[in-house]
Design a protein around this motif. Sequence first.
Motif, short mmCIF file in Angstrom:
data_model
loop_
_atom_site.label_atom_id
_atom_site.label_comp_id
_atom_site.label_asym_id
_atom_site.label_seq_id
_atom_site.Cartn_x
_atom_site.Cartn_y
_atom_site.Cartn_z
N VAL A 1 54.00 44.77 44.29
CA VAL A 1 53.11 45.92 44.47
C VAL A 1 51.97 45.54 44.82
O VAL A 1 51.17 44.34 43.95
CB VAL A 1 53.19 46.63 42.99
CG1 VAL A 1 52.12 47.75 42.97
CG2 VAL A 1 54.79 47.18 42.77
N THR A 2 51.07 46.21 45.54
CA THR A 2 49.82 45.94 46.12
C THR A 2 48.84 47.30 45.25
O THR A 2 48.18 46.96 44.49
CB THR A 2 49.61 45.96 47.62
OG1 THR A 2 50.03 46.98 48.27
CG2 THR A 2 50.19 44.45 47.97
N LYS A 3 48.93 48.28 46.20
CA LYS A 3 48.24 49.44 45.56
C LYS A 3 49.04 50.02 44.18
O LYS A 3 50.13 50.12 44.26
CB LYS A 3 48.28 50.55 46.52
CG LYS A 3 47.59 51.90 46.19
CD LYS A 3 47.64 53.00 47.08
CE LYS A 3 46.93 54.18 46.49
NZ LYS A 3 46.97 55.45 47.36
N GLY A 4 48.22 50.06 43.30
CA GLY A 4 49.04 50.63 41.89
C GLY A 4 49.09 49.62 40.89
O GLY A 4 49.38 49.90 39.83
N ALA A 5 48.72 48.23 41.27
CA ALA A 5 49.14 47.14 40.36
C ALA A 5 48.15 47.42 38.91
O ALA A 5 48.87 47.06 37.90
CB ALA A 5 48.66 45.61 40.98
N ILE A 6 47.18 47.78 39.09
CA ILE A 6 46.20 48.04 38.11
C ILE A 6 46.80 49.05 36.97
O ILE A 6 46.82 48.86 35.96
CB ILE A 6 44.75 48.21 38.31
CG1 ILE A 6 44.07 47.29 39.17
CG2 ILE A 6 44.07 48.71 37.15
CD1 ILE A 6 44.07 45.97 38.42
N GLN A 7 47.29 50.29 37.48
CA GLN A 7 47.90 51.17 36.75
C GLN A 7 49.08 50.58 35.95
O GLN A 7 49.51 50.98 34.94
CB GLN A 7 48.28 52.44 37.75
CG GLN A 7 47.27 53.45 38.09
CD GLN A 7 46.42 52.80 39.07
OE1 GLN A 7 46.64 51.82 39.71
NE2 GLN A 7 45.20 53.39 39.70
N LEU A 8 50.09 49.91 36.57
CA LEU A 8 50.98 49.27 36.10
C LEU A 8 50.71 48.23 35.13
O LEU A 8 51.45 48.15 33.82
CB LEU A 8 52.21 48.64 37.13
CG LEU A 8 52.47 49.60 38.24
CD1 LEU A 8 53.28 48.69 39.36
CD2 LEU A 8 53.69 50.29 37.43
N LYS A 9 49.78 47.49 35.24
CA LYS A 9 49.19 46.72 34.07
C LYS A 9 48.86 47.70 32.86
O LYS A 9 49.25 46.90 31.67
CB LYS A 9 47.84 46.02 34.71
CG LYS A 9 47.18 45.17 33.54
CD LYS A 9 45.87 44.67 33.99
CE LYS A 9 45.27 43.86 32.99
NZ LYS A 9 43.83 43.41 33.46
#
Length: 335
Positions: free
Chosen positions: A321-329
């Motif tokens: 995952v590139t875009k959205g990695a912060i949300q998944l974190k």
Amino acid sequence: MKPILYVIVSTFLWTACASHEDSKLERIEAPILSNNGQTISFKDSTMRHFFQTEPVYDGSVTASYTAPGKIAATVVASVAGASQNVVLFDNPDLAASYTALAQHQTNIHQIQQINLKQKEIELDRASDLLNHGAATGRDVLEAQTALSLEKSNLANEKASLIQYEANLKQGGFDPTALRKAPAGKAYVICDIPENQISNIHEGAACEVLFSAYPDKTFKGQVEDIADVVDNATRMVKLRISLLDNSSLLKAGMFAQVLFDLKNVGNHMTVSKESLVTVDGKDYVFIVAGNGVFKRQTITTGQQIGERLVVLQGLEKNDQVVTKGAIQLKGLSFGY
């Protein structure tokens, strides 16, 4: 965990509204967490489509890195006929340190080459006269005291020399190189992140651009990498030297320094946007199924441009995952 779920779902609701203003907004199901947040499942297609992924790259990486810089000093010929060229600094504190250092070097030379030798001659003479009955013990003692005083002065001068030399090195300069620099030389100081030190070495060529001359590219060379990493910013100073016989470059000019970074050999790499770090450990999220993402612990190596070398934790065919990695974190760790 509930507050973070509300925030994440609200984000996706906003995205859905912005993307489909004219469509009827349907109820979005919250993601399902399992294995202590290691696995995140999205049943809602709108939320799944928010994320973007890319395969793990396996191959040789060539990239470039650009660092902002500034001309910190230029070297000009002395019009007064001095034996050394004049160094013009952008920073007045460095200018004062360089001037003081030069004065202490002169003092040290005076003491070593003249004062000490003279005092040693005077002590030998007083001792010889004492042996022949033409002088007293007091005369010898005074000569010894004068010699000791000069040695003390020499020690003080050397201590001061170290202080000003340290000030210059903190600013990215080597005092010896400054003294030997030819007229027309300019020094650009730039900062690079600590994780780029292994990619840039002394002697490396680079290109330097100045806003004052947008159509001209100057060739530079890395002369020195500082010995100290800034404790707050984790940045390291580089000294770039340029030879400008046209006198176009002035101290204080802003610059952009371009480095070519090459990774020798084949390694797996991921985009730096995919990396999340928690408590000193590095993670990425990989696709584990349709709408299912898994948190994966990885061991990273050097950063090359926008890519991170991955030493352990990923396979060649993994989708990261590139875009959205912060949300998944936020979902995975609960914050």
